[in-house]
Design an enzyme around this catalytic site. Structure first.
Site, PDB file in Angstrom:
ATOM      1  N   VAL A 175     -16.607  16.279 -21.395  1.00  0.00           N
ATOM      2  CA  VAL A 175     -15.910  16.830 -22.465  1.00  0.00           C
ATOM      3  C   VAL A 175     -14.478  16.260 -22.325  1.00  0.00           C
ATOM      4  CG1 VAL A 175     -14.809  19.027 -22.880  1.00  0.00           C
ATOM      5  CG2 VAL A 175     -16.833  18.982 -22.215  1.00  0.00           C
ATOM      6  N   PRO A 176     -14.181  15.286 -23.382  1.00  0.00           N
ATOM      7  CA  PRO A 176     -13.331  14.224 -22.958  1.00  0.00           C
ATOM      8  C   PRO A 176     -11.690  14.851 -23.387  1.00  0.00           C
ATOM      9  CG  PRO A 176     -14.186  13.951 -25.382  1.00  0.00           C
ATOM     10  CD  PRO A 176     -14.827  15.197 -24.494  1.00  0.00           C
ATOM     11  N   CYS A 177     -11.320  15.419 -22.466  1.00  0.00           N
ATOM     12  CA  CYS A 177      -9.836  15.827 -22.235  1.00  0.00           C
ATOM     13  C   CYS A 177      -9.007  14.914 -22.059  1.00  0.00           C
ATOM     14  CB  CYS A 177      -9.552  17.124 -21.086  1.00  0.00           C
ATOM     15  SG  CYS A 177     -10.308  16.792 -19.376  1.00  0.00           S
ATOM     16  N   HIS A 178      -9.421  13.722 -21.455  1.00  0.00           N
ATOM     17  CA  HIS A 178      -8.802  12.372 -21.253  1.00  0.00           C
ATOM     18  C   HIS A 178      -8.311  11.601 -22.627  1.00  0.00           C
ATOM     19  CE1 HIS A 178     -12.963  10.871 -21.866  1.00  0.00           C
ATOM     20  NE2 HIS A 178     -12.177   9.864 -22.343  1.00  0.00           N
ATOM     21  N   ARG A 179      -8.820  12.078 -23.732  1.00  0.00           N
ATOM     22  CA  ARG A 179      -8.412  11.608 -24.931  1.00  0.00           C
ATOM     23  C   ARG A 179      -7.296  12.343 -25.569  1.00  0.00           C
ATOM     24  NH1 ARG A 179     -14.845  11.459 -27.305  1.00  0.00           N
ATOM     25  NH2 ARG A 179     -15.434   9.879 -25.784  1.00  0.00           N
TER      26      ARG A 179
END
Length: 198
Positions: free
Chosen positions: A167-171
């Site tokens: 779940v790409p919270c790094h984006r």
């Protein structure tokens, strides 16, 4: 001679323990007693702990979070029936490998979002909409979930995301384009963004 005997018995003990562990996993799965299966995997951002319930992937944890502590938390919050059972996570491991080698842009594994609630879960459900190689600001994500003033709450949802990478919270970045916080640390966030921009 005693050293050799000790070495051989240790080897035999390890084989017996391994066999017992495999039998325990098989029995727990057959009797539907395995509530949380976990494994670890080496990646370009360090060793990740992966945990899954029968509903899906429930946790991805960086080594910096303390894998033993994460497992203790899962035992308290979900079930004490936690066991290292890599087979349940084979698909996740394969998809992560494909992601890190540039062959995968989205994840297709079932997710169990039961560790998050309310607004945090709402934000985490929408994060996969940020396309691979793209980024959004915390403010843009707040707008995406229909609450433009909830910028800090979006930051909290990202900071408490139990499924980083997948779940790409790094984006999600600050409004000025700087990294902001990340559960895996700034180096991991930079590595993931660089991987996706290549």
């Amino acid at each position: 001679m005693n050293d050799l005997t000790d070495l051989l018995s240790t080897s035999a003990d390890a084989v017996v323990l391994c066999d017992l562990h495999h039998r325990l996993i098989a029995r727990a799965m057959a009797e539907e007693l395995l509530d949380v299966a976990y494994t670890t995997v080496d990646t370009p951002v360090g060793e990740l702990l992966l945990a899954a319930t029968p509903a899906g992937l429930v946790r991805v944890a960086y080594a910096s979070e303390g894998h033993d502590q994460v497992l203790d938390t899962l035992a308290r919050k979900l079930s004490p029936r936690v066991l290292r059972a890599p087979a349940r996570l084979d698909i996740v491991v394969r998809e992560l490998d494909e992601y890190f080698t540039g062959q995968r842009r989205t994840f297709d594994v079932d997710l169990d979002l039961s560790l998050s609630h309310g607004f945090r879960q709402l934000v985490q459900r929408r994060l996969p909409e940020i396309e691979y190689g793209g980024t959004r600001s915390y403010g843009q994500v707040a707008e995406l979930v229909g609450n433009p003033k909830a910028v800090r709450a979006v930051g909290t949802a990202c900071a408490t995301n139990p499924l980083p990478v997948v779940v790409p919270c790094h984006r999600v970045l600050r409004a000025d384009g700087s990294l902001g916080g990340y559960i895996g640390g700034p180096e991991a966030k930079t590595t993931l963004l660089q991987l996706e921009s290549a």
